[in-house]
Scaffold this motif. Structure first.
Motif, PDB file in Angstrom:
ATOM      1  N   UNK A 144       0.785  -1.240   0.000  1.00 28.91           N
ATOM      2  CA  UNK A 144       0.000   0.000   0.000  1.00 28.91           C
ATOM      3  C   UNK A 144       0.815   1.287   0.000  1.00 28.91           C
ATOM      4  N   UNK A 145       2.050   1.237   0.525  1.00 22.32           N
ATOM      5  CA  UNK A 145       2.837   2.468   0.635  1.00 22.32           C
ATOM      6  C   UNK A 145       3.010   3.197  -0.698  1.00 22.32           C
ATOM      7  N   UNK A 168      -4.264  -8.072   0.694  1.00 24.89           N
ATOM      8  CA  UNK A 168      -3.744  -7.357  -0.472  1.00 24.89           C
ATOM      9  C   UNK A 168      -4.546  -7.703  -1.728  1.00 24.89           C
ATOM     10  N   UNK A 169      -4.848  -9.003  -1.878  1.00 25.51           N
ATOM     11  CA  UNK A 169      -5.602  -9.460  -3.047  1.00 25.51           C
ATOM     12  C   UNK A 169      -7.010  -8.869  -3.049  1.00 25.51           C
ATOM     13  N   UNK A 170      -7.636  -8.824  -1.875  1.00 24.49           N
ATOM     14  CA  UNK A 170      -8.999  -8.277  -1.762  1.00 24.49           C
ATOM     15  C   UNK A 170      -9.020  -6.797  -2.143  1.00 24.49           C
ATOM     16  N   UNK A 171      -8.015  -6.058  -1.656  1.00 28.61           N
ATOM     17  CA  UNK A 171      -7.959  -4.620  -1.957  1.00 28.61           C
ATOM     18  C   UNK A 171      -7.701  -4.400  -3.442  1.00 28.61           C
ATOM     19  N   UNK A 172      -6.823  -5.235  -4.015  1.00 27.97           N
ATOM     20  CA  UNK A 172      -6.515  -5.093  -5.441  1.00 27.97           C
ATOM     21  C   UNK A 172      -7.749  -5.360  -6.289  1.00 27.97           C
ATOM     22  N   UNK A 177     -13.388  -1.396  -1.002  1.00 24.79           N
ATOM     23  CA  UNK A 177     -13.744  -2.054   0.269  1.00 24.79           C
ATOM     24  C   UNK A 177     -13.149  -1.292   1.450  1.00 24.79           C
ATOM     25  N   UNK A 178     -12.140  -0.457   1.172  1.00 26.64           N
ATOM     26  CA  UNK A 178     -11.515   0.330   2.233  1.00 26.64           C
ATOM     27  C   UNK A 178     -12.476   1.356   2.824  1.00 26.64           C
TER      28      UNK A 178
END
Length: 747
Positions: A144-145, A168-172, A177-178
């Protein structure tokens, strides 16, 4: 890009992972570091890559883009970051297993460490928790950085997604979703999404904005429904679109078809969660109001004659309604009108039909539930504790449920509570609609009253013990928009005049800078008077603490102010008051200029599951259990574990001890010597001090002032400008929330 090698001597400034430090070579460096707490870097040898820049305050410094710890990286993180590893233990483990072998054990077979001398179950658990958190945080940080996530935000995301597999996969897959994480709005999630390649006009982006902004408008403004035009206007701002109503309508149609958003003929839009809960409440109240259990006491006069209380006309009316056998009843009582006495009489009457064990009283806050329990004589609990206790059951076993301080309860919580109450139970809703509305969406008590959803009795007659008791009278004058006789000599109410002489004449002659200085000097004068009142009560307060009367100590004295910022705001007042109440030289867990000390009075500021103990379990050294800890709980910092970097807070109203990690202090706690008016809803204190200044004019209105004054049980001091006070008394609060219940009731 230049390279700089050195060893950090001390940190000059740190906030949210960004820091400025001095190397032992005396060179200054600045940049952001997310892999551990910045304090862990002290004395560490590091390699930096970046460029020299001129800082406006700190002068020439090396602004780094990357920071690498030169010593063995695994040794550094185990010794500095992971709890449970000493230098010797770290060296021994690396030598015994090798770096790759030790990492494998920590990841997959951590129980193997018990074979080593010095590692017991407790230390192993600490190592396991810390390593797991570090590994997930580091991996998530690397992902994320590059998208501009700060260290604090990274920690927030990691904590929220700790139980999600492959975050990480879910966010990608869907960066939006954040937006479901508290503290991350659409704007930040959208920045990440756009950097990941999401198209500007994609329906996924528009839908995420619609969902996030609709929920935000409801939760922040207290509405459970929003006009479509208002939502579309906010979407224009967030998406930087103009005149895209056709695109919005297309996405809205999809949301309506999937029933995630509801639309009324008036073009009001409601999130499905709020629509469903308020529809349930409306139908539940309507159904209960039509049910009748029959007369309780055939001779009410005889019952009242035997009662310990002499009731007034309005109080008797409430008893008559209950005696008629209603299933749902609403009792509204203003300050000093005998609401608690009436509630106790109602329960005593119902006790003729129902066993005492079938009767429960409840409220949102711990102090409010304790208060109604003590005054009524019946079992009491917080709403949340009841919901947890009966989580696995369809219904609670009670036949009578009295809900106190109902004005504080938002729609979602009210809905959860009512869903657990048996359909045959008698429900008594007690509240004061002159107080502030609840935090969050909905305004259930106000809706019940305006829509007349059930039998209602309002208590308006004030019972004064003597002419010298004025808090209730003054509060009720303010409720009606009347300036009270506030300068009189009373036992319980004191107005301390701290005015600016010839202010209006000076206002016309001074320039802006001089006027600002005048206002600042005046705020300092008010602070000096607050200090005087504080010094008077300190000996008695310390006596309570010494006698371990924690609840009494926490509820003994409270400064209440409308705002957080400024000299008379919560943040500055807490720093000053801490020096009076707890002038300890030893400070732990300093964050953003606030240091937490042993025996500090604190408030929990986030709804979250936390490792908690009953006091008995804590004393016996038993394992912590996850428990929901709520925003607004007031406690005492009574233990600090420097080795484990943990602190422990005792919350006496809830009778629970909560453990906090060092990194949770900034996000979960605040000092509570001074609190905002919104934070003290449902609370009650022996002595209350309220600063009154035109600096807070934007926040002054009758509801805020009424709520603040009625928090005082024995003494209320208002310190400041008479004209500011009189102005607040005349500013009737006209805020009206838009709710689904109102829309349903007015169809």
């Amino acid at each position: 890009m230049q390279t700089l090698i050195g060893q950090i001597e001390h940190v000059l400034f740190e906030d949210d992972g960004f820091f400025i430090a001095v190397l032992k070579s005396k060179e200054k460096i600045s940049g952001t570091y997310y892999e551990s707490d910045v304090s862990h870097l002290k004395d560490a040898a590091i390699t930096l890559k970046g460029e020299y820049v001129e800082h406006p305050k700190y002068g020439k410094s090396f602004k780094f883009e990357s920071l690498h710890v030169n010593q063995n990286e695994l040794f550094f993180f185990l010794n500095r970051v992971i709890k449970g590893f000493s230098k010797k233990l770290t060296a021994d483990m690396i030598e015994k297993y090798g770096e790759a072998g030790l990492i494998h054990i920590l990841d997959n077979d951590i129980e193997k460490l018990l074979e080593n001398k010095g590692i017991k179950e407790k230390r192993l658990k600490s190592i396991q928790e810390s390593w797991k958190k570090f590994r997930s945080l580091r991996a998530l940080g690397e992902f994320l950085t590059p998208f501009g996530i700060t260290p604090t935000l990274l920690t927030t995301i990691a904590n929220a997604l700790k139980d999600v597999k492959e975050p990480q996969k879910k966010i990608k897959q869907n960066p939006y979703i954040l937006t479901s994480i508290n503290g991350i709005g659409f704007k930040k999630a959208d920045e990440i999404a756009l950097k990941m390649g999401v198209e500007l006009r994609s329906s996924r982006r528009v839908s995420a904005a619609m969902d996030s902004l609709l929920n935000q408008l409801c939760d922040q403004e207290g509405n459970s429904a929003v006009m479509k035009d208002t939502l579309f206007s906010k979407m224009d701002e967030a998406l930087e679109f103009y005149g895209e109503n056709e695109l919005y309508e297309s996405v809205l149609l999809e949301r309506l078809n999937e029933h995630s958003i509801k639309e009324f003929p008036s073009h009001l839009l409601a999130p499905d969660r709020l629509y469903e809960v308020e529809l349930f409440l409306f139908e539940n109240f309507t159904k209960r109001s039509k049910e009748n259990h029959g007369v309780i006491a055939k001779d009410l006069d005889a019952f009242l004659k035997d009662s310990e209380f002499l009731l007034g006309e309005q109080q008797r009316e409430a008893l008559e309604v209950i005696n008629s056998g209603v299933s749902l009843f609403c009792l509204v009582g203003y300050a000093g009108t005998g609401k608690s006495t009436t509630a106790k009489s109602i329960l005593n009457l119902l006790n003729r039909r129902y066993h005492e064990k079938e009767i429960i009283t409840c409220a949102l806050s711990g102090i409010a539930s304790q208060r109604i329990g003590e005054r009524s004589g019946y079992e009491s609990a917080t709403i949340q504790s009841l919901l947890v206790k009966y989580e696995e059951r369809d219904k609670m076993p009670y036949k009578v449920v009295l809900i106190d301080e109902a004005s504080m309860i938002n729609s979602m919580l009210f809905g959860r509570l009512m869903a657990k109450i048996d359909s045959s139970a008698v429900v008594i809703i007690v509240g004061d609609d002159a107080q502030l509305p609840p935090i969050g969406a909905g305004n259930v008590l106000a809706d019940i009253l305006s829509l007349k959803l059930t039998s209602i009795v309002k208590l308006t007659k004030i019972f004064r013990q003597s002419q010298e008791q004025a808090i209730a009278m003054i509060a009720n004058n303010i409720r009606e928009g009347i300036v009270p006789q506030y300068r009189g000599e009373y036992e319980d109410f004191h107005f301390i005049d701290v005015s600016i002489d010839n202010y209006y004449a000076l206002k016309n002659t001074l320039n802006a800078q001089e006027l600002a200085q005048l206002r600042e000097n005046h705020s300092q004068s008010i602070l000096a008077h607050i200090a005087t009142q504080t010094l008077e009560i300190i000996p008695e307060a310390r006596k309570l603490l010494k006698e371990k009367k924690i609840r009494e100590y926490l509820n003994f004295f409270q400064v209440i102010t409308p705002m957080r910022g400024g000299l008379l705001g919560v943040d500055n007042l807490n720093k000053i008051l801490q020096e009076y109440f707890n002038p300890s030289q030893e400070t732990y867990f300093e964050r953003n200029g606030v240091g937490y000390r042993l025996w500090d009075k604190v408030v929990h500021i986030k709804n979250e599951n936390m490792p908690s103990y009953s006091m008995e379990d804590f004393k016996e050294g038993l394992q912590a259990q996850e428990r929901r800890i709520f925003n607004g709980m007031i406690g005492l910092l009574f233990r600090v574990d420097s080795d484990e970097e943990q602190l422990y807070i005792f919350y006496p109203n809830e009778e629970v001890v909560v453990r906090y990690e060092k990194e949770q202090v900034r996000s979960h706690l605040s000092l509570s010597y001074a609190l905002t008016i919104h934070k003290v809803q449902g609370m009650e204190y022996d002595t209350v001090v309220i600063p009154m200044s035109f600096a807070h004019y934007i926040m002054h209105n009758t509801k805020l002032l009424y709520t603040a004054i009625t928090r005082a049980k024995k003494r209320c001091y208002i310190i400041g400008e008479p004209l500011a006070f009189e102005s607040a008394c005349k500013r009737l609060d006209a805020t009206k929330r838009v709710t689904v219940m109102q829309e349903l009731g007015n169809r």
